[in-house]
Design a protein around this motif. Structure first.
Motif, PDB file in Angstrom:
ATOM      1  N   TRP A  66      35.610  35.451  -0.920  1.00  0.00           N
ATOM      2  CA  TRP A  66      35.678  33.348  -0.491  1.00  0.00           C
ATOM      3  C   TRP A  66      36.022  34.296   1.500  1.00  0.00           C
ATOM      4  O   TRP A  66      35.595  33.857   2.543  1.00  0.00           O
ATOM      5  N   LEU A  67      36.521  35.428   1.575  1.00  0.00           N
ATOM      6  CA  LEU A  67      36.911  35.647   2.959  1.00  0.00           C
ATOM      7  C   LEU A  67      35.758  36.437   3.543  1.00  0.00           C
ATOM      8  O   LEU A  67      35.955  35.843   4.742  1.00  0.00           O
ATOM      9  N   GLN A  68      34.433  36.855   2.898  1.00  0.00           N
ATOM     10  CA  GLN A  68      33.344  37.427   3.777  1.00  0.00           C
ATOM     11  C   GLN A  68      32.926  35.808   4.046  1.00  0.00           C
ATOM     12  O   GLN A  68      32.305  36.184   5.098  1.00  0.00           O
ATOM     13  N   GLN A  69      33.015  35.606   3.212  1.00  0.00           N
ATOM     14  CA  GLN A  69      31.846  33.663   3.721  1.00  0.00           C
ATOM     15  C   GLN A  69      32.822  32.724   5.052  1.00  0.00           C
ATOM     16  O   GLN A  69      31.767  32.199   5.194  1.00  0.00           O
ATOM     17  N   ASN A  70      33.902  33.236   4.801  1.00  0.00           N
ATOM     18  CA  ASN A  70      34.948  32.416   5.428  1.00  0.00           C
ATOM     19  C   ASN A  70      35.314  33.245   6.656  1.00  0.00           C
ATOM     20  O   ASN A  70      36.579  33.220   5.924  1.00  0.00           O
ATOM     21  N   PRO A  71      34.738  33.846   7.293  1.00  0.00           N
ATOM     22  CA  PRO A  71      35.609  35.067   8.668  1.00  0.00           C
ATOM     23  C   PRO A  71      36.725  33.977   8.449  1.00  0.00           C
ATOM     24  O   PRO A  71      36.416  33.681   9.626  1.00  0.00           O
ATOM     25  N   VAL A  72      37.777  33.849   8.805  1.00  0.00           N
ATOM     26  CA  VAL A  72      39.097  33.896   9.374  1.00  0.00           C
ATOM     27  C   VAL A  72      39.849  34.854   9.522  1.00  0.00           C
ATOM     28  O   VAL A  72      40.169  36.025   8.984  1.00  0.00           O
ATOM     29  N   SER A  73      40.782  33.963  10.307  1.00  0.00           N
ATOM     30  CA  SER A  73      41.622  36.072  10.818  1.00  0.00           C
ATOM     31  C   SER A  73      43.149  34.717  10.874  1.00  0.00           C
ATOM     32  O   SER A  73      44.302  35.226  11.397  1.00  0.00           O
ATOM     33  N   GLN A  74      43.914  34.211  10.277  1.00  0.00           N
ATOM     34  CA  GLN A  74      44.876  33.353  10.977  1.00  0.00           C
ATOM     35  C   GLN A  74      45.173  31.899   9.646  1.00  0.00           C
ATOM     36  O   GLN A  74      43.905  31.935   9.888  1.00  0.00           O
ATOM     37  N   PRO A  75      45.958  30.987   9.810  1.00  0.00           N
ATOM     38  CA  PRO A  75      46.626  29.838   9.193  1.00  0.00           C
ATOM     39  C   PRO A  75      45.590  29.031   9.770  1.00  0.00           C
ATOM     40  O   PRO A  75      45.179  29.130  11.184  1.00  0.00           O
TER      41      PRO A  75
ATOM     42  N   GLY B  40      48.190  25.810   5.704  1.00  0.00           N
ATOM     43  CA  GLY B  40      46.950  25.193   6.099  1.00  0.00           C
ATOM     44  C   GLY B  40      46.764  26.598   5.912  1.00  0.00           C
ATOM     45  O   GLY B  40      45.788  27.335   6.567  1.00  0.00           O
ATOM     46  N   VAL B  41      46.992  26.728   4.574  1.00  0.00           N
ATOM     47  CA  VAL B  41      46.507  28.361   3.784  1.00  0.00           C
ATOM     48  C   VAL B  41      45.587  27.897   2.632  1.00  0.00           C
ATOM     49  O   VAL B  41      46.229  27.413   1.779  1.00  0.00           O
ATOM     50  N   SER B  42      44.863  29.306   2.666  1.00  0.00           N
ATOM     51  CA  SER B  42      43.224  28.321   1.386  1.00  0.00           C
ATOM     52  C   SER B  42      44.836  29.682  -0.034  1.00  0.00           C
ATOM     53  O   SER B  42      45.889  30.450   0.515  1.00  0.00           O
ATOM     54  N   TYR B  43      44.065  29.188  -1.279  1.00  0.00           N
ATOM     55  CA  TYR B  43      45.262  30.029  -2.589  1.00  0.00           C
ATOM     56  C   TYR B  43      44.838  31.285  -2.375  1.00  0.00           C
ATOM     57  O   TYR B  43      46.030  31.971  -2.357  1.00  0.00           O
ATOM     58  N   TYR B  44      43.922  31.595  -1.837  1.00  0.00           N
ATOM     59  CA  TYR B  44      43.459  33.173  -1.455  1.00  0.00           C
ATOM     60  C   TYR B  44      44.192  34.125  -0.243  1.00  0.00           C
ATOM     61  O   TYR B  44      44.211  34.926  -0.379  1.00  0.00           O
ATOM     62  N   GLU B  45      44.583  33.436   0.391  1.00  0.00           N
ATOM     63  CA  GLU B  45      45.390  33.698   1.846  1.00  0.00           C
ATOM     64  C   GLU B  45      46.499  33.745   1.340  1.00  0.00           C
ATOM     65  O   GLU B  45      47.612  34.333   1.449  1.00  0.00           O
ATOM     66  N   ALA B  46      47.013  33.000   0.631  1.00  0.00           N
ATOM     67  CA  ALA B  46      48.815  33.350  -0.213  1.00  0.00           C
ATOM     68  C   ALA B  46      48.822  34.150  -0.696  1.00  0.00           C
ATOM     69  O   ALA B  46      49.158  35.017  -1.103  1.00  0.00           O
ATOM     70  N   GLU B  47      47.196  34.202  -1.830  1.00  0.00           N
ATOM     71  CA  GLU B  47      47.581  35.534  -3.015  1.00  0.00           C
ATOM     72  C   GLU B  47      47.502  36.263  -2.204  1.00  0.00           C
ATOM     73  O   GLU B  47      48.675  37.512  -2.600  1.00  0.00           O
ATOM     74  N   ALA B  48      47.124  36.578  -1.048  1.00  0.00           N
ATOM     75  CA  ALA B  48      46.949  38.405  -0.577  1.00  0.00           C
ATOM     76  C   ALA B  48      48.000  38.942   0.298  1.00  0.00           C
ATOM     77  O   ALA B  48      48.310  39.512  -0.048  1.00  0.00           O
ATOM     78  N   TYR B  49      49.011  37.420   0.678  1.00  0.00           N
ATOM     79  CA  TYR B  49      49.793  37.288   1.519  1.00  0.00           C
ATOM     80  C   TYR B  49      51.098  37.950   0.429  1.00  0.00           C
ATOM     81  O   TYR B  49      52.157  39.549   0.439  1.00  0.00           O
ATOM     82  N   ALA B  50      50.516  37.602  -1.038  1.00  0.00           N
ATOM     83  CA  ALA B  50      51.830  37.690  -1.907  1.00  0.00           C
ATOM     84  C   ALA B  50      52.119  39.075  -2.165  1.00  0.00           C
ATOM     85  O   ALA B  50      52.094  40.628  -2.643  1.00  0.00           O
ATOM     86  N   LYS B  51      50.495  39.596  -2.333  1.00  0.00           N
ATOM     87  CA  LYS B  51      50.405  40.993  -2.674  1.00  0.00           C
ATOM     88  C   LYS B  51      51.211  42.524  -2.122  1.00  0.00           C
ATOM     89  O   LYS B  51      50.774  42.756  -1.836  1.00  0.00           O
ATOM     90  N   PHE B  52      50.545  41.963  -0.492  1.00  0.00           N
ATOM     91  CA  PHE B  52      50.697  42.790   1.010  1.00  0.00           C
ATOM     92  C   PHE B  52      52.611  43.359   0.310  1.00  0.00           C
ATOM     93  O   PHE B  52      52.543  43.938   0.852  1.00  0.00           O
ATOM     94  N   VAL B  53      53.172  41.542   0.483  1.00  0.00           N
ATOM     95  CA  VAL B  53      54.370  42.193   0.316  1.00  0.00           C
ATOM     96  C   VAL B  53      55.380  42.817  -0.582  1.00  0.00           C
ATOM     97  O   VAL B  53      56.576  42.294  -1.288  1.00  0.00           O
ATOM     98  N   ASP B  54      54.149  42.939  -2.100  1.00  0.00           N
ATOM     99  CA  ASP B  54      54.387  43.302  -3.575  1.00  0.00           C
ATOM    100  C   ASP B  54      54.911  42.210  -4.566  1.00  0.00           C
ATOM    101  O   ASP B  54      55.745  42.515  -5.452  1.00  0.00           O
ATOM    102  N   LYS B  55      54.924  40.685  -4.038  1.00  0.00           N
ATOM    103  CA  LYS B  55      54.931  39.927  -5.429  1.00  0.00           C
ATOM    104  C   LYS B  55      54.278  39.101  -5.174  1.00  0.00           C
ATOM    105  O   LYS B  55      52.750  40.479  -6.186  1.00  0.00           O
ATOM    106  N   ARG B  56      54.189  37.933  -6.424  1.00  0.00           N
ATOM    107  CA  ARG B  56      52.168  37.177  -6.694  1.00  0.00           C
ATOM    108  C   ARG B  56      52.927  36.040  -6.488  1.00  0.00           C
ATOM    109  O   ARG B  56      54.305  35.287  -6.135  1.00  0.00           O
ATOM    110  N   LEU B  57      52.274  34.751  -6.447  1.00  0.00           N
ATOM    111  CA  LEU B  57      52.542  33.852  -6.898  1.00  0.00           C
ATOM    112  C   LEU B  57      53.340  32.734  -7.827  1.00  0.00           C
ATOM    113  O   LEU B  57      52.779  33.311  -9.173  1.00  0.00           O
TER     114      LEU B  57
END
Ligand code: AVJ
Ligand code: FE
Length: 429
Positions: free
Chosen positions: A271-280, A296-313
């Motif tokens: 999704w990110l490759q097809q929709n290159p965004v860099s902020q909410p 104003g984030v997609s599910y994918y951005e939420a999921e990526a942030y969770a991974k970044f902090v070693d958590k999950r949704l």
């Protein structure tokens, strides 16, 4: 192109004749309002949600009403007509058994009529306003003698339906202002990071001990997808006390979160490759905003942030359990007009979570599907057609959600790539 001059003329004439009656009817409602009964509470809520609709109608640039702000959504003006159409269809035709009125609008304003891109040939705003008023007048007349005890579920559904479209109108209006504003920062231009956020309260999680709880609702106002309530057992888990703030999300952005493949799921990276965004989508570059929830984030951005902090949704069940006891004292009903800091309201859920209701919708890890024993109401197109393993559940309501739809059992659903809604998230572990 179809012309609406004839129906418009008829509406204007009927509108004039009804104006006086509307005044009389609203006086009657005030008198009735002192006696508590389903009928009076229906009348009051119809009026409350309509005030919101008409406020919005007054706020929005007229020139904008017929244009599509975003290809995935209908033009703003369409939503107003659709509110009137839905009310006429379910109350006047379905409950009151009146012959179909304003047939010329059926195709235009019903959800299964024209494709969204072909909803731009709209009647003028004063005609749409008249349409809303005339339908409402007939509905209030019918309500006086309607057997509301047996009909209450449909009335409650209709009230929430109008509120939901008001939220969609609000987000389209915000999206338009966002797209046309000069100072919306398209280039990454970060504010100073919050000093040391390691021991900030915003990083706190609460522990929810293993055990059963009831998910769903049996309430007359509960929508089909909330029924039936059922027991769920969950093992012990941890969940964020607050939604993820802009300050926290900023860490992800500056750590190259949008550039590093490792944080993203396969679908998310694609999704990110097809929709290159860099902020909410609704990002605001200001220190004043760092304690507000990300919005104003997609599910994918939420999921990526969770991974970044070693958590999950959290799953829908985890979110729902930790929200038990959350209060309606929250940022809702467009009362403030934007998000508030995540700790602006001190009320807590039974497990100590804050800001579960209002402010921003929260993405959950769960697909939208029917609970066991689901029965569609009032029509399969309301929820059931979206049980397709392509929509994720969102919980909690936003600052633009009306009180009638604000409860912990309410389930919203959108495609994971949607970022136009007022959605953020919190994480679990
Ligand atoms: C619950 C917000 C996903 O607006 O698409 C309105 C609600 N269904 N009219 C939507 C809805 C029919 C729905 N959401
Ligand atoms: Fe609708």
């Amino acid at each position: 192109m179809q012309s609406y001059w004839l129906p418009n003329l008829c509406l204007a004439v009927i509108g004039l004749a009804y104006r006086k009656k509307v005044l009389l009817a609203s006086k009657k409602i005030l008198k009735l309002a002192s006696i508590p009964s389903p009928k009076n509470s229906i009348a009051i809520e119809l009026q409350q949600v309509r005030r919101n609709t008409l406020d919005l109608l007054g706020e929005i640039d007229r020139s904008l009403l017929a244009t599509q702000v975003h290809p995935d959504f209908s033009p703003i003006g369409w939503h107003f007509g659709h509110i009137a159409f839905t009310e006429a269809y379910w109350i006047l035709e379905h409950l009151a058994n009146l012959p179909p009125s304003f047939k010329e609008y059926h195709c235009l304003f019903s959800a299964d009529g024209l494709p969204k891109s072909e909803r731009q040939n709209l009647p003028s705003i004063s005609i749409i306003q008249e349409y809303l008023g005339v339908v409402r007048q007939r509905v209030l007349e019918y309500l006086e003698s309607a057997p509301t005890k047996s009909q209450e579920r449909l009335w409650r559904w209709l009230i929430q339906h109008e509120g939901q479209h008001c939220e969609t109108i609000t987000l389209l209006w915000q999206l338009h202002r966002q797209q046309s504003s000069q100072n919306s920062p398209l280039n990454f231009n970060p504010f100073n990071p919050p000093a040391n956020s390691e021991n900030s309260i915003f990083n706190e999680m609460v522990k929810v001990e293993a055990g059963e709880f009831i998910m769903g609702s049996n309430d007359i106002s509960g929508l089909d997808n909330e029924h039936p309530p059922h027991k769920i057992h969950l093992n012990t888990y941890w969940i964020d006390r607050f939604p993820v703030t802009c300050g926290q999300y900023w860490q992800f952005m500056t750590a190259g979160g949008y550039q590093k493949r490792q944080y993203w799921s396969i679908a998310g990276w694609q999704w990110l490759q097809q929709n290159p965004v860099s902020q909410p989508l609704y990002w605001i570059n200001s220190l004043d905003w760092i304690d507000h929830p990300v919005c104003g984030v997609s599910y994918y951005e939420a999921e990526a942030y969770a991974k970044f902090v070693d958590k999950r949704l959290p799953t829908e069940a985890e979110w729902s359990k930790s929200a038990l006891g959350a209060s309606l004292n929250c940022n809702r009903d467009r009362a403030i007009g934007h998000t508030t800091p995540v700790n602006a309201y001190s009320d807590r859920s039974k497990y100590g979570c804050q800001d579960m209701l209002g402010n921003v919708w929260e993405w959950t890890a769960s697909w939208f599907e029917g609970y066991s024993g689901f029965e569609s109401y009032p029509y399969p197109g309301y929820s059931e057609v979206y049980f397709d393993n392509k929509h994720r559940v969102l919980k909690g309501g936003s600052w633009a959600t009306s009180r009638q739809g604000m409860r912990t059992s309410f389930r919203n659903w959108y495609y994971p790539q949607v970022r136009q809604i007022f959605a953020g998230f919190r994480c679990a572990r």
